[in-house]
Design an enzyme around this catalytic site. Structure first.
Site, short mmCIF file in Angstrom:
data_model
loop_
_atom_site.label_atom_id
_atom_site.label_comp_id
_atom_site.label_asym_id
_atom_site.label_seq_id
_atom_site.Cartn_x
_atom_site.Cartn_y
_atom_site.Cartn_z
N LYS A 142 -77.73 66.83 12.46
CA LYS A 142 -77.16 66.87 11.09
C LYS A 142 -78.13 66.25 10.09
CE LYS A 142 -72.42 66.84 12.80
NZ LYS A 142 -72.72 66.56 14.21
N ARG A 143 -79.35 66.76 10.09
CA ARG A 143 -80.38 66.25 9.18
C ARG A 143 -80.11 66.70 7.75
NH1 ARG A 143 -82.67 62.45 12.45
NH2 ARG A 143 -83.80 63.36 14.18
#
Length: 199
Positions: free
Chosen positions: A77-78
């Site tokens: 979940k960058r």
């Protein structure tokens, strides 16, 4: 396979006592027990990154072990500026992952960069069930849409959708159509259900 109350097929894995979450034995054992049923694997990088160099080696080993039998999503979940985001994506691609999860709250340009400059697919988090997440996700934008619907509109435009709130899927599917989208399993983190895979 037993069917749980949500109608999902469920596999309960009894792990060996020495199989620590995020370790090589844990990962290999999980794959061996589920490979005949899994449509893909979503590997949460946090449980490996916290192990330092050893964890990085395991993250690199998992795609080799799966060996293209099913796709693998690196779940990190960058969210960052385009150039930094690209390097996160290139790291995942170099390890052999097929897709990554991304957060769009720094704008859509970083996601465009990943889509246009790598071979990775992106699963875009549109809505979560985290406590108080609705304060952001339900906020109304200048187009008079919720932030969630703005993200869905963007995801439709690039044909990669990820929607995590299983209870709202019917309404959202009516809103954003029939393009491909993913609905991750309900998150549970209790000792009794931690190792439950839902399909």
């Amino acid at each position: 396979l037993p069917i749980n109350s949500y109608g999902h097929k469920e596999i309960i894995i009894e792990f060996p006592q020495d199989a620590q979450r995020g370790g090589t034995r844990y990962s290999v054992y999980s794959i061996d027990k589920t490979i005949d049923y899994a449509a893909c694997y979503k590997v949460n990088s946090a449980f490996y990154e916290s192990r330092g160099e050893e964890g990085r080696k395991i993250l690199e080993y998992i795609p080799k072990y799966v060996s293209k039998r099913v796709p693998i999503i690196l779940d990190s979940k960058r969210c960052d500026i385009p150039d930094t985001m690209l390097h996160y994506a290139l790291s995942a691609e170099s390890m052999g992952y097929d897709a990554i999860t991304v957060i769009p709250f720094m704008g859509f340009k970083p996601i465009d960069t990943v889509i246009n400059e790598t071979n990775l697919s992106c699963f875009i988090v549109t809505k979560t069930t985290n406590i108080k997440s609705e304060l952001i996700q339900s906020a109304i934008t200048s187009r008079n849409l919720s932030v969630t619907k703005e993200i869905i509109d963007y995801a439709n435009s690039v044909h990669r959708n990820d929607f995590a709130d299983v209870y709202l899927l019917a309404n959202c599917k009516a809103y954003f159509g029939s393009d491909f989208w993913g609905a991750p399993g309900e998150g549970v983190d209790t000792p009794q259900k931690r190792h439950s895979w839902k399909f």
